[in-house]
Design a protein around this motif. Structure first.
Motif, PDB file in Angstrom:
ATOM      1  N   PHE A 283       5.179  11.712  -0.730  1.00  0.00           N
ATOM      2  CA  PHE A 283       4.221  12.717  -0.885  1.00  0.00           C
ATOM      3  C   PHE A 283       4.561  13.546  -2.126  1.00  0.00           C
ATOM      4  CE2 PHE A 283       2.172  16.957  -0.613  1.00  0.00           C
ATOM      5  CZ  PHE A 283       0.951  16.554   0.035  1.00  0.00           C
ATOM      6  N   LEU A 284       5.838  13.632  -2.611  1.00  0.00           N
ATOM      7  CA  LEU A 284       6.309  14.373  -3.747  1.00  0.00           C
ATOM      8  C   LEU A 284       5.965  13.635  -5.137  1.00  0.00           C
ATOM      9  CD1 LEU A 284       7.728  16.736  -5.045  1.00  0.00           C
ATOM     10  CD2 LEU A 284       9.831  15.758  -4.438  1.00  0.00           C
ATOM     11  N   TRP A 285       6.459  12.354  -4.651  1.00  0.00           N
ATOM     12  CA  TRP A 285       6.240  11.477  -5.888  1.00  0.00           C
ATOM     13  C   TRP A 285       4.794  11.476  -6.075  1.00  0.00           C
ATOM     14  CZ3 TRP A 285       4.074   6.483  -5.472  1.00  0.00           C
ATOM     15  CH2 TRP A 285       4.168   5.821  -6.770  1.00  0.00           C
ATOM     16  N   SER A 286       3.797  11.271  -5.284  1.00  0.00           N
ATOM     17  CA  SER A 286       2.295  11.026  -5.506  1.00  0.00           C
ATOM     18  C   SER A 286       1.849  12.265  -6.337  1.00  0.00           C
ATOM     19  CB  SER A 286       1.782  10.946  -4.096  1.00  0.00           C
ATOM     20  OG  SER A 286       2.090   9.951  -3.555  1.00  0.00           O
ATOM     21  N   ALA A 287       2.326  13.539  -5.927  1.00  0.00           N
ATOM     22  CA  ALA A 287       1.701  14.715  -6.673  1.00  0.00           C
ATOM     23  C   ALA A 287       2.430  14.837  -8.158  1.00  0.00           C
ATOM     24  CB  ALA A 287       2.381  15.974  -5.984  1.00  0.00           C
ATOM     25  N   ILE A 288       3.747  14.236  -8.241  1.00  0.00           N
ATOM     26  CA  ILE A 288       4.135  13.984  -9.506  1.00  0.00           C
ATOM     27  C   ILE A 288       3.439  13.017 -10.557  1.00  0.00           C
ATOM     28  CG2 ILE A 288       6.306  13.437 -10.966  1.00  0.00           C
ATOM     29  CD1 ILE A 288       7.953  14.656  -8.782  1.00  0.00           C
TER      30      ILE A 288
ATOM     31  N   SER B  86       0.814  -1.157  -0.092  1.00  0.00           N
ATOM     32  CA  SER B  86      -0.078   0.011  -0.095  1.00  0.00           C
ATOM     33  C   SER B  86       0.908   1.279  -0.008  1.00  0.00           C
ATOM     34  CB  SER B  86      -1.049  -0.026   1.071  1.00  0.00           C
ATOM     35  OG  SER B  86      -0.248   0.143   2.505  1.00  0.00           O
ATOM     36  N   GLN B  87       1.839   1.191   0.711  1.00  0.00           N
ATOM     37  CA  GLN B  87       3.087   2.235   0.458  1.00  0.00           C
ATOM     38  C   GLN B  87       3.484   2.798  -0.850  1.00  0.00           C
ATOM     39  OE1 GLN B  87       5.626   1.260   3.866  1.00  0.00           O
ATOM     40  NE2 GLN B  87       4.620   2.338   5.319  1.00  0.00           N
ATOM     41  N   LYS B  88       3.673   1.860  -1.518  1.00  0.00           N
ATOM     42  CA  LYS B  88       4.197   1.932  -2.928  1.00  0.00           C
ATOM     43  C   LYS B  88       3.196   2.654  -3.739  1.00  0.00           C
ATOM     44  CE  LYS B  88       7.590  -1.881  -2.949  1.00  0.00           C
ATOM     45  NZ  LYS B  88       8.049  -3.080  -3.454  1.00  0.00           N
ATOM     46  N   ASP B  89       1.903   2.503  -3.413  1.00  0.00           N
ATOM     47  CA  ASP B  89       0.831   3.399  -4.289  1.00  0.00           C
ATOM     48  C   ASP B  89       0.869   4.906  -4.063  1.00  0.00           C
ATOM     49  OD1 ASP B  89      -0.098   0.917  -5.002  1.00  0.00           O
ATOM     50  OD2 ASP B  89      -1.425   0.600  -3.509  1.00  0.00           O
ATOM     51  N   PRO B  90       0.646   5.514  -4.898  1.00  0.00           N
ATOM     52  CA  PRO B  90       0.582   7.128  -4.674  1.00  0.00           C
ATOM     53  C   PRO B  90      -0.512   7.536  -3.956  1.00  0.00           C
ATOM     54  CG  PRO B  90      -0.099   6.442  -7.154  1.00  0.00           C
ATOM     55  CD  PRO B  90       0.571   5.143  -6.394  1.00  0.00           C
ATOM     56  N   LEU B  91      -0.330   8.465  -3.568  1.00  0.00           N
ATOM     57  CA  LEU B  91      -1.640   9.183  -2.688  1.00  0.00           C
ATOM     58  C   LEU B  91      -2.558   9.764  -3.672  1.00  0.00           C
ATOM     59  CD1 LEU B  91       0.239  11.186  -0.225  1.00  0.00           C
ATOM     60  CD2 LEU B  91      -0.541   9.051   0.557  1.00  0.00           C
ATOM     61  N   THR B  92      -3.634   9.763  -3.239  1.00  0.00           N
ATOM     62  CA  THR B  92      -4.740  10.337  -4.217  1.00  0.00           C
ATOM     63  C   THR B  92      -4.752  11.937  -4.281  1.00  0.00           C
ATOM     64  OG1 THR B  92      -6.490  10.677  -2.425  1.00  0.00           O
ATOM     65  CG2 THR B  92      -6.327   8.520  -3.444  1.00  0.00           C
ATOM     66  N   ALA B  93      -5.169  12.491  -5.275  1.00  0.00           N
ATOM     67  CA  ALA B  93      -5.108  13.781  -5.466  1.00  0.00           C
ATOM     68  C   ALA B  93      -5.769  14.559  -4.238  1.00  0.00           C
ATOM     69  CB  ALA B  93      -5.878  14.378  -6.701  1.00  0.00           C
ATOM     70  N   LYS B  94      -6.905  13.900  -3.779  1.00  0.00           N
ATOM     71  CA  LYS B  94      -7.533  14.321  -2.590  1.00  0.00           C
ATOM     72  C   LYS B  94      -6.857  14.430  -1.420  1.00  0.00           C
ATOM     73  CE  LYS B  94     -11.773  13.982   0.122  1.00  0.00           C
ATOM     74  NZ  LYS B  94     -13.336  13.388   0.289  1.00  0.00           N
ATOM     75  N   GLN B  95      -5.952  13.138  -1.017  1.00  0.00           N
ATOM     76  CA  GLN B  95      -5.046  13.351   0.218  1.00  0.00           C
ATOM     77  C   GLN B  95      -4.018  14.219  -0.003  1.00  0.00           C
ATOM     78  OE1 GLN B  95      -4.053   9.087  -0.666  1.00  0.00           O
ATOM     79  NE2 GLN B  95      -5.233   8.510   1.420  1.00  0.00           N
ATOM     80  N   ILE B  96      -3.536  14.520  -1.325  1.00  0.00           N
ATOM     81  CA  ILE B  96      -2.466  15.698  -1.528  1.00  0.00           C
ATOM     82  C   ILE B  96      -3.100  16.914  -1.213  1.00  0.00           C
ATOM     83  CG2 ILE B  96      -0.919  16.733  -3.400  1.00  0.00           C
ATOM     84  CD1 ILE B  96      -1.008  13.782  -4.707  1.00  0.00           C
ATOM     85  N   ASN B  97      -4.216  17.290  -1.822  1.00  0.00           N
ATOM     86  CA  ASN B  97      -4.772  18.492  -1.353  1.00  0.00           C
ATOM     87  C   ASN B  97      -4.924  18.777   0.086  1.00  0.00           C
ATOM     88  OD1 ASN B  97      -4.730  18.990  -4.352  1.00  0.00           O
ATOM     89  ND2 ASN B  97      -6.529  20.310  -4.026  1.00  0.00           N
ATOM     90  N   GLU B  98      -5.586  17.695   0.613  1.00  0.00           N
ATOM     91  CA  GLU B  98      -5.670  17.924   2.011  1.00  0.00           C
ATOM     92  C   GLU B  98      -4.232  17.965   2.911  1.00  0.00           C
ATOM     93  OE1 GLU B  98      -7.506  14.022   2.852  1.00  0.00           O
ATOM     94  OE2 GLU B  98      -9.360  14.879   2.636  1.00  0.00           O
ATOM     95  N   GLY B  99      -3.081  17.389   2.486  1.00  0.00           N
ATOM     96  CA  GLY B  99      -2.041  17.957   3.177  1.00  0.00           C
ATOM     97  C   GLY B  99      -1.439  19.093   2.840  1.00  0.00           C
ATOM     98  N   ILE B 100      -1.714  19.507   1.730  1.00  0.00           N
ATOM     99  CA  ILE B 100      -1.392  20.971   1.445  1.00  0.00           C
ATOM    100  C   ILE B 100      -2.106  21.856   2.086  1.00  0.00           C
ATOM    101  CG2 ILE B 100      -1.312  22.706  -0.516  1.00  0.00           C
ATOM    102  CD1 ILE B 100      -0.913  20.497  -2.672  1.00  0.00           C
ATOM    103  N   ASN B 101      -3.367  21.863   2.245  1.00  0.00           N
ATOM    104  CA  ASN B 101      -4.356  22.570   2.988  1.00  0.00           C
ATOM    105  C   ASN B 101      -3.988  22.609   4.525  1.00  0.00           C
ATOM    106  OD1 ASN B 101      -5.657  22.997   0.701  1.00  0.00           O
ATOM    107  ND2 ASN B 101      -7.315  21.723   1.047  1.00  0.00           N
ATOM    108  N   GLN B 102      -3.487  21.314   4.955  1.00  0.00           N
ATOM    109  CA  GLN B 102      -3.101  21.396   6.354  1.00  0.00           C
ATOM    110  C   GLN B 102      -2.071  22.223   6.813  1.00  0.00           C
ATOM    111  OE1 GLN B 102      -5.013  19.897   8.765  1.00  0.00           O
ATOM    112  NE2 GLN B 102      -3.535  20.051  10.389  1.00  0.00           N
ATOM    113  N   SER B 103      -0.996  22.072   5.994  1.00  0.00           N
ATOM    114  CA  SER B 103       0.244  22.830   5.936  1.00  0.00           C
ATOM    115  C   SER B 103      -0.094  24.522   6.137  1.00  0.00           C
ATOM    116  CB  SER B 103       1.121  22.377   4.801  1.00  0.00           C
ATOM    117  OG  SER B 103       2.327  23.264   4.853  1.00  0.00           O
ATOM    118  N   LEU B 104      -0.753  24.747   4.960  1.00  0.00           N
ATOM    119  CA  LEU B 104      -1.161  26.149   4.963  1.00  0.00           C
ATOM    120  C   LEU B 104      -2.078  26.820   6.165  1.00  0.00           C
ATOM    121  CD1 LEU B 104      -2.453  26.198   1.110  1.00  0.00           C
ATOM    122  CD2 LEU B 104      -0.324  27.322   1.843  1.00  0.00           C
TER     123      LEU B 104
END
Length: 492
Positions: free
Chosen positions: A65-70, A32-50
């Motif tokens: 996280f970076l590879w998932s966004a790529i 499961s860790q080899k699967d990329p994060l979903t776009a929703k998960q990535i946006n949630e991470g960005i928003n949390q940081s902001l």
């Protein structure tokens, strides 16, 4: 929070499973860790940081996280390289080709592909290139190289995803800033001047009409980085020299998707108008620097720099304007809520060439109101501008951003809610425009008046005169910089 829940789940699994079950569980976790994060998960991470840190930077994220966004962004990667953080100018970087070759070799090694299959583009002025990367291992290896200044997703559509998932409300990024409307101007929002032009109310508040007795912007060239200029607005075309405007030029260039310079949004047309519309004889709004030259770039489809094509377009516009010796001022009323490396390089490159750069501090509706000054306005190389309400220098407009990075303000919102009269997209018509966008374009026009009055001055001398002529000088307001500029004082 999710990480804590994840670890608790593992704890209970360890307490209750036999060895075989544990091995199976670990195997499943690894997969499961080899699967990329979903776009929703990535946006949630960005928003949390902001929301928690007030900022977001790809450099601070994990490899996964970076590879998932790529991966979720068409596998495109933007790489900035150099021997130091400030080694962005290819002409000043003697080792630039060797560094680029080394990076491409690393990608080839880990991707197992020929360079022709993953290499997209290399900037001729900046130590920056775009590639396609599929494997997380490649990302990990590259991030360990000392010559990598930044490595970012090249085409991750944050705002598009935000609107898709509607994660808190519709974002201001979903509001593109576009519009083709025209309207009849309220007579209270302008005064008339020879030979028949309308002076926007906001100009009078800043003493711009009185300043025209000293300077009209003649001899100064402003570069506009926006959505282009309408081919249907004659006063920003064949009739750029009309009425009291004469002896100047307007050039329109397109660097977005190779589809020309014509504005297909309407935003750029309005910015060009408030900066440099002619002092016309047709009863339409005049611009601040009505005798200045204008070079307008169509660099994006709208004001939110969300895609690779837009980000590359903006970078190209900045480097082109940087290398144009006639350009003194650059204005951009577009941006993003976190940094984009290639745009940052372009801005730094233009600044290194002596350009005076104005960027919008940000305009929002519900979602991004928690964001302060946006990128690239927060950069030290730019002057960040925001809009304030009439008669104030410390009350932002209803949709404008404020913050410690703001340098100047411009009055652009009346008690009635009306904003600044400008030329419409269509010939012979007018409209209103607001937000930090119009505040930025107007302030760039003010800078042109000051520079035209003092043609031998440097960027810093012009900037200092603007500061000295503003509300709070010699102090700085914590959220509104030096405040409103008294333009008459700035040109005397």
């Amino acid at each position: 929070m999710k990480k804590s829940v994840f670890l608790v789940a593992i704890f209970f699994a360890l307490s209750s499973c036999n060895t075989e079950d544990l091995q199976n569980e670990n195997s499943n976790i690894e997969m499961s860790q080899k699967d990329p994060l979903t776009a929703k998960q990535i946006n949630e991470g960005i928003n949390q940081s902001l929301k928690t840190k007030g900022s977001f930077n790809w450099a601070n994220q994990s490899d996964h996280f970076l590879w998932s966004a790529i991966f979720q962004g068409n596998k495109m990667v933007s790489i900035g390289f150099g021997e130091s953080k400030e080694d962005f100018d290819r002409s000043k970087s003697s080792n630039n080709q060797a560094m680029e070759t080394e990076i491409l070799s690393m990608i080839k090694k880990y991707e197992g592909k020929d360079e022709r299959t993953f290499f997209l583009a290399s900037d001729k002025y900046l130590n920056q290139m775009d590639v396609v990367i599929e494997k997380e291992e490649t990302i990990k290896a590259l991030r360990q190289m000392k010559t990598i200044r930044y490595l970012e997703p090249g085409d991750y559509h944050y705002f598009e995803n935000e609107n898709k998932f509607n994660l808190a409300s519709r974002s201001s990024g979903g509001g593109s800033g576009c519009g083709f409307s025209s309207t009849t101007l309220n007579a209270d929002d302008y005064t008339s001047t020879t030979p028949g032009a309308k002076i926007p109310w906001a100009f009078t508040k800043h003493n711009i009409p009185d300043a025209w007795g000293y300077s009209t912007g003649a001899g100064v060239t402003i570069g506009l980085v926006d959505t282009g200029v309408s081919p249907e607005q004659a006063f920003l075309g064949n009739s750029f020299n009309n009425g009291s405007s004469s002896g100047r030029t307007i050039n329109k260039l397109g660097v977005y998707n190779s589809d020309g310079s014509a504005d297909q949004c309407g935003h750029g047309t309005k910015m060009a108008s408030v900066m440099a519309a002619p002092r016309n004889n047709a009863g339409l709004p005049v611009g601040v620097a009505y005798n200045a030259n204008l070079i307008a770039y169509r660099a994006a489809t709208n004001v939110v720099l969300d895609t690779s094509s837009e980000q590359t377009g903006v970078k190209t516009a900045f480097t082109d304007l940087a290398n144009n010796a006639s350009v003194k001022i650059i204005s951009m009323s577009m941006g993003h809520i976190f940094s984009v490396g290639k745009i940052e390089d372009g801005v730094k490159y233009a600044y290194s060439k002596g350009k005076l750069i104005f960027c919008a501090g940000g305009t929002s509706t519900s979602f991004t109101t928690f964001v302060g000054v946006i990128f690239p306005a927060w950069m030290p190389e730019t002057q960040a501008i925001t809009g304030v309400k009439e008669g104030t220098s410390n009350q932002k407009c209803d949709v404008c951003h404020s913050g410690g990075e703001i340098d100047f303000t411009f009055q652009m919102e009346r008690a009635s809610g009306n904003t600044v009269p400008v030329l419409s997209y269509y010939n012979g018509q007018a409209d209103y425009v607001g937000g930090s966008s119009v505040a930025t374009a107007a302030t760039a026009g003010i800078a042109a008046l000051v520079w035209a009055k003092n043609p031998s001055w440097t960027r810093d001398q012009v900037l200092n005169k603007m500061r000295q002529s503003a509300t709070y000088y010699p102090n700085v307001n914590s959220s509104y910089g030096y405040g409103n500029i008294n333009v008459l004082k700035a040109v005397q």
